[in-house]
Design a protein around this motif. Sequence first.
Motif, PDB file in Angstrom:
ATOM      1  N   GLN A 186       0.960  -0.985  -0.261  1.00 12.85           N
ATOM      2  CA  GLN A 186       0.272   0.451  -0.055  1.00 12.85           C
ATOM      3  C   GLN A 186       0.741   1.113  -0.346  1.00 12.85           C
ATOM      4  N   LYS A 187       1.651   1.184   0.657  1.00 13.19           N
ATOM      5  CA  LYS A 187       3.082   2.612   0.524  1.00 13.19           C
ATOM      6  C   LYS A 187       3.647   2.615  -0.876  1.00 13.19           C
ATOM      7  N   LEU A 188       4.422   1.534  -1.027  1.00 15.56           N
ATOM      8  CA  LEU A 188       4.805   1.461  -2.556  1.00 15.56           C
ATOM      9  C   LEU A 188       4.316   2.269  -3.400  1.00 15.56           C
ATOM     10  N   ALA A 189       2.621   2.406  -3.304  1.00  9.13           N
ATOM     11  CA  ALA A 189       2.214   2.707  -3.905  1.00  9.13           C
ATOM     12  C   ALA A 189       2.661   4.402  -4.112  1.00  9.13           C
ATOM     13  N   GLY A 190       2.276   4.945  -3.014  1.00 10.97           N
ATOM     14  CA  GLY A 190       1.980   6.579  -2.400  1.00 10.97           C
ATOM     15  C   GLY A 190       3.824   6.810  -2.326  1.00 10.97           C
ATOM     16  N   LYS A 191       5.045   5.684  -3.243  1.00 12.14           N
ATOM     17  CA  LYS A 191       6.683   6.298  -2.846  1.00 12.14           C
ATOM     18  C   LYS A 191       6.131   6.808  -4.464  1.00 12.14           C
ATOM     19  N   VAL A 192       5.530   5.994  -5.420  1.00  8.14           N
ATOM     20  CA  VAL A 192       5.762   5.933  -7.432  1.00  8.14           C
ATOM     21  C   VAL A 192       5.094   7.331  -7.397  1.00  8.14           C
ATOM     22  N   ILE A 202       2.869  16.447 -14.932  1.00 13.68           N
ATOM     23  CA  ILE A 202       1.976  15.555 -15.098  1.00 13.68           C
ATOM     24  C   ILE A 202       0.613  15.993 -13.938  1.00 13.68           C
ATOM     25  N   ALA A 203      -0.606  15.780 -14.855  1.00 14.40           N
ATOM     26  CA  ALA A 203      -1.675  16.338 -14.285  1.00 14.40           C
ATOM     27  C   ALA A 203      -2.653  15.337 -13.167  1.00 14.40           C
ATOM     28  N   GLY A 204      -2.011  14.282 -13.032  1.00 15.69           N
ATOM     29  CA  GLY A 204      -2.298  13.392 -11.905  1.00 15.69           C
ATOM     30  C   GLY A 204      -2.043  11.974 -12.444  1.00 15.69           C
ATOM     31  N   VAL A 205      -2.450  11.151 -11.574  1.00 14.20           N
ATOM     32  CA  VAL A 205      -2.145   9.846 -11.762  1.00 14.20           C
ATOM     33  C   VAL A 205      -3.163   8.894 -11.044  1.00 14.20           C
ATOM     34  N   VAL A 206      -3.398   7.585 -12.005  1.00 17.44           N
ATOM     35  CA  VAL A 206      -4.634   7.050 -12.423  1.00 17.44           C
ATOM     36  C   VAL A 206      -4.437   5.705 -11.694  1.00 17.44           C
ATOM     37  N   LEU A 207      -5.032   5.605 -10.456  1.00 29.32           N
ATOM     38  CA  LEU A 207      -4.715   3.427  -9.852  1.00 29.32           C
ATOM     39  C   LEU A 207      -5.714   2.968 -11.032  1.00 29.32           C
ATOM     40  N   GLY A 230      -5.900   6.228  -0.457  1.00 29.54           N
ATOM     41  CA  GLY A 230      -4.694   7.124   0.943  1.00 29.54           C
ATOM     42  C   GLY A 230      -3.866   7.599   0.550  1.00 29.54           C
ATOM     43  N   HIS A 231      -2.333   6.457   0.651  1.00 30.34           N
ATOM     44  CA  HIS A 231      -1.422   6.389   0.591  1.00 30.34           C
ATOM     45  C   HIS A 231      -0.834   7.262  -0.950  1.00 30.34           C
ATOM     46  N   ALA A 232      -1.105   7.041  -1.648  1.00 31.02           N
ATOM     47  CA  ALA A 232      -1.353   7.391  -2.904  1.00 31.02           C
ATOM     48  C   ALA A 232      -1.306   9.275  -3.113  1.00 31.02           C
ATOM     49  N   HIS A 233      -2.650   9.456  -2.434  1.00 33.34           N
ATOM     50  CA  HIS A 233      -3.342  11.260  -2.842  1.00 33.34           C
ATOM     51  C   HIS A 233      -2.640  11.705  -1.984  1.00 33.34           C
ATOM     52  N   ASP A 234      -1.900  10.911  -0.810  1.00 36.43           N
ATOM     53  CA  ASP A 234      -1.148  11.576   0.330  1.00 36.43           C
ATOM     54  C   ASP A 234      -0.007  12.265   0.062  1.00 36.43           C
ATOM     55  N   SER A 235       0.561  11.560  -1.083  1.00 35.58           N
ATOM     56  CA  SER A 235       2.271  11.092  -1.852  1.00 35.58           C
ATOM     57  C   SER A 235       1.923  12.850  -3.045  1.00 35.58           C
ATOM     58  N   LEU A 236       0.540  12.576  -3.397  1.00 38.83           N
ATOM     59  CA  LEU A 236       0.290  13.675  -4.558  1.00 38.83           C
ATOM     60  C   LEU A 236       1.340  15.354  -4.316  1.00 38.83           C
ATOM     61  N   LYS A 237       1.730  16.278  -5.099  1.00 34.95           N
ATOM     62  CA  LYS A 237       2.972  17.224  -5.179  1.00 34.95           C
ATOM     63  C   LYS A 237       2.151  18.052  -4.766  1.00 34.95           C
ATOM     64  N   ASN A 268     -12.795   9.655   2.276  1.00 35.77           N
ATOM     65  CA  ASN A 268     -12.026   9.773   2.868  1.00 35.77           C
ATOM     66  C   ASN A 268     -11.442  10.768   2.105  1.00 35.77           C
ATOM     67  N   GLY A 269     -11.967  11.779   1.133  1.00 27.94           N
ATOM     68  CA  GLY A 269     -11.491  12.668   0.451  1.00 27.94           C
ATOM     69  C   GLY A 269      -9.842  12.555  -0.811  1.00 27.94           C
ATOM     70  N   ASP A 270      -9.731  11.141  -0.951  1.00 34.23           N
ATOM     71  CA  ASP A 270      -9.012  10.945  -1.700  1.00 34.23           C
ATOM     72  C   ASP A 270      -8.671  10.126  -3.309  1.00 34.23           C
ATOM     73  N   LEU A 271     -10.038  10.379  -3.720  1.00 24.77           N
ATOM     74  CA  LEU A 271     -10.349  10.594  -4.998  1.00 24.77           C
ATOM     75  C   LEU A 271     -10.801  12.001  -5.081  1.00 24.77           C
ATOM     76  N   ASP A 272      -9.854  12.612  -6.787  1.00 27.83           N
ATOM     77  CA  ASP A 272     -10.116  14.094  -7.076  1.00 27.83           C
ATOM     78  C   ASP A 272     -11.079  13.026  -8.264  1.00 27.83           C
ATOM     79  N   PHE A 273     -11.561  11.928  -8.927  1.00 30.24           N
ATOM     80  CA  PHE A 273     -12.479  11.566 -10.266  1.00 30.24           C
ATOM     81  C   PHE A 273     -12.219  10.182 -10.331  1.00 30.24           C
ATOM     82  N   VAL A 274     -13.215   9.366 -10.780  1.00 32.69           N
ATOM     83  CA  VAL A 274     -13.196   8.039 -10.671  1.00 32.69           C
ATOM     84  C   VAL A 274     -13.639   7.860 -12.512  1.00 32.69           C
ATOM     85  N   VAL A 275     -13.497   7.009 -12.842  1.00 33.58           N
ATOM     86  CA  VAL A 275     -13.161   6.677 -13.831  1.00 33.58           C
ATOM     87  C   VAL A 275     -14.241   4.587 -14.204  1.00 33.58           C
ATOM     88  N   PRO A 276     -14.978   4.829 -13.817  1.00 32.96           N
ATOM     89  CA  PRO A 276     -16.599   3.998 -14.301  1.00 32.96           C
ATOM     90  C   PRO A 276     -15.864   3.056 -15.301  1.00 32.96           C
TER      91      PRO A 276
END
Length: 927
Positions: A186-192, A202-207, A230-237, A268-276
Amino acid sequence: MKPKRTHVIARTLLLSLAIVAATFTVLLASDLLTGEIIPKSYPGGIVPTAPELRAMTVRTRGNADFPSAPNLSAKALRGQLDAIADFAAEYGYNAVFFEAAPECDALYRSSVLPSSAYLTGEQGSFAFFDPLGYLVDECKERGIQVYAVVNPYAVASGGLAASSPAAKNPGWVKNGVLDPSEPGVQKLAGKVVSELTANYDIAGVVLSGVDSGVFDDVEDYASCVAKTAGHAHDSLKHKDSQRLGLVVSGGAVGGEAARDLFSAPLGNGDLDFVVPTFDGVSLDELPALLSGWQALCEAKGAAYYPLHGADDASAFSHGIDNSLWLERQSGAGGIVISNYSALDTESRTAAYTLFAAFSQKEPAGMPDLSYQKTLTIGRPAEPVTADPSWGTYYIMGTSDPSQPLLFEGRELERSSEGLWGVLVDVAYGSNTYTFTQGGISRTAAITRSYPSETTTISTIVKSSAYPASSEAVLAGQLLKLSCTAPGGGTVTAAVGGLTATLQPVAAVQNGVAVTYQATLDVSSLALSGQVKNIGPVTYRLNYAGLNSSQQTAGEVYVAGEGAVPVARMKTFIVPINKNAADDGQYLTILKKDCVDYITENAGGGYYRLSSGGYVLKSAVDVDEGAATAQSAVASIAMSKAPKGEKLTIGGTARPAFTGSMDEDSVTVTFHHLEGFEKMNTSMLESTLCSSVESSISDDGAVTLTFHLNEGVRLSGWDVQFDGNDTVVYLRERPAFDRLSATPLSDVTVVLDPGHGGTDPGASGVAGDGGPWEKTLNLANAYAAQSRLEALGATVHVLHSDETMTLNERMELSQQFDADLFISCHHNSLGVTADSVGVSGIEVYYWNDQSQRLAELAGQSLAEDSGRRLRSVERSYYRVTMMTACPSILLESGFITNPAEYQQICDAFAMYRYGSAVADAVVQYFAS
C-alpha cells in the motif's frame, strides 16, 4: 611512483576507457549521437484540466500500444510518442492516460521501480530514454494533459530485476500479484506517486487494475484499496494542480453484482475523480447508473469520467457516442477511451466517429419538439364533416401519462408519455366521441354526410374549361372544346372570332353536372410556316334564363402549314414520360427552356415530343412564330470544374436530351443539333476520360459517350446550360480521407427539410399541441447537419421553415454544387386508417447512382432508431430525380402512430438520427 600504484592507475584508466567506449556504443544504439540534435523548449507547468476531459489511454503492458517492441532506439521511441501526441491532438483528445507503471516496473526515470522489460528488453536494464518525460513535453506543446497510470498490485510474471520491490520482498507476492493487504504494498503506491508527481508535469495519477477477479478472496479488499488510495493521494506533490483517480466497475453504483471500491476513498477525500467502466450495461440501463454516479460524485466534490473501449467493428453502432450523449446530460465531466491501438487503425473508423461525437455542436435553431401532457384531442381539433365514404376515423391526442384515459368506459392504451390514438366507426349523420381523464372530458364531433344521388350546378365549372394549359393545334387538326355545365343548358365557345356550339355527352336531368364537348376548325386563323396564338377560349352558358361565361386558363396556338409547334420547358426540371400517363416511367428529365418539337397532341393532358417522350402540357409553353428547336453548334471545349470536368457545346438553343451512367462511361444523346458533324471530339483533352466518342444517327441525334479512365469514379452527371450553351457536367466522386479526423472535408451535402412555411405537412398525434411534420423535418435536418459538419462536410440546409417549391429546392442544390441531396420527411396515414400498428422507415430514390446511398440510409436509420425498415424503393418523388448526385428521400417514421411520434420527438432520437444519416454518407464515400 611505486609500481603497484602505477598498475592501479593504469587499470583505472583502462576501465574508464572501457566505460566510455561502452557508453559511446549505447549512445550510438540509442541514436543520441546520430544526426543533428536540435534543442527544443517546452511550455512550463501543468496543462490545466479542460471543462470536458477527453482522455485516450496508452497501454504499455505487453507492448500493447507503446513501445511497439522492446529495446528500440531513442529515435524510434520519439517517433512513436510524437505519433501518439499528434493523433491525440488531431482527434480531439485533451488528455492521455499513459501506463507508466504497468507491472511494478517503470517507463519513466524511477528510483523506486526498475525499468520495464517492455521498454528495455530486460527489467532493470539502464534506459537512456525517458518515455514519460518526452510524452509530457510533447503533449504540453499541444495543450494536452498527461496522467500517469499505475497498477498498484500487478507484478511481472518472471524476469524480475534484483532491484524490484517484488524481488526484494517475495512475501508480498501472492497468486501472481502484489498482496493488497500488505502495508508495504500500500505504501509502495505512495512512493511511486510521489516521484511521478514530483518529477513530471503530469496532471495526476490514475490507479488501475484494482477491480480484477483475482482479488475476490482478499479479505476486506475494499479497505485495502482505500488505504492504497490514501497513501497515493497523500503523496501528490501539487494537490492544487495534480489529481488522483481510480478505475472501477461502474455497475457497483446501485447494483449488487460488483464491488464498491470507491465509496470509502471518496468519503476520505482521497479521490479527485473516478473512472467507471460500464461493460455489459445496456443503453436502457445506463441513465439510472449515470444518475447514481452523478449524485455520488457531486456529494463528494469529485468528478467522474466513464471509460469505454473503442472498436472499429462497432463504431457505427455508436455505443460510445450514445453513451457520451447520455453522460453529458447526467453531468459527467468527460470520457476516457481505450485505447490508442484500437483507434490508430488502418480505417480509423472509431477514431473519426468519436471525434465527431466530441466536436459536434448543439444544432443552432433546433425547434421546440415538446407536446402537451394534458388531455387534448389533436385530431380532429374542431368539428369535422366527413365524406360519405368515410366509415371510420382515427382520433388522436395527448393525455396525462400518470392517470388512466377512458373512452366509452374502457381504458385506452397509450404511449409512456400519454399519447394515444383510436379508430372509431362513423355513422351517417352526427357523431360524438367523449374521452375522460381525472374529471376532465374532451369530445370530438364528426358529421358524416349522407350520399347524394345527384349533384346540381347552375354555372360552368371553372376547372373544367378546356384548355387549362397552352394548347397546340397541329396543322390539319381540330381544336378540342370541353367543359362541365348543368344539363338542360346551352353552351357555346368562342376563340379567335370563331364560335361553336357544344353538346352534352349524356342525357341528364336539368341542373345535373354533365360534360359538353365539340371540335372547332381553326385552320383559317393559321399562318403558313408559323405558330399563332389566338388567345383563350370563352365558354358561354344559357341556363334557366340566365347567362354566364367562363374563360380558359390556357391559350390556343395554331400551327400553319409546314410549321411544327415547339414546346419550351417552364420549370427548373421537367420529367418526360415514356407514356402519356403519370406512371413513374420516365424517359429523361429536361431543364428549364429546353426545346423540342410537338409531334402529337396526346390524350390525358400530354404532348408527344419528337425525342420520343411525353410531357405534361402544363409543364411547357408553346413558342409563337417561326419557332425552331434546332441548335446550331459553333464549338466544343472541355474544361476543368471544381468537382470534375465540363464539356461545353456552343449553340443557339437548349436541346432535349437523354442520358445514362454506368461504372465505365456516361452516355448523353442530344436532339436537333446542327453542324456537330464538323466537331472533332477526339481532340478534347480530359483528365477523367480516356476518350469522348461521338456518333450521329439518321434523324440527326448526336450521342456522346464519355469513356472514363481506369479508377475514375463519378457521383453523377448532369446537363446544364449557360445561356444557350449546353454543358455536360461529369461530377467526380469526392475523396474520402480515412486518415483524417474530418474524412468528409471534400463533401458537400444538401439537406432538404420537407414542407415548411405555409405548408405544415402532416399533423402529428398531438395536433397543434405538438410539432407537425414540417417542424420534425427541420429538426432532423439540423441534427444531420450537426453530425455531418463535425465529420468535415460542407452542409447546406435549404430553409429554416420557409415556403419553397420542389423546383426551387433542386435549383438551389445545383447552385451549391452538391455531392449528395437528402430530403427529410415523416410519414402519416389518412384519417380513415388505424395508425397504431403502422410504423417504420421508408427510403426512396429514383436513379441508379442513388440506390446504394438509399440502402445505407435505410439500414443505418433502422439500426440507430430501433424502428423497422419497411422498404427502400425506387420511386418518382420530384426531388430524387437529379442525376448530378445521389438524391434520396427519407420517411423516418409515422407521426400518426403514438409510440413512434413519441420516439421521433425525443432529443436523443434526433441525435441518433443525425448519426445514422452521417453513417450512411460516410459508408457511401468510404466504399
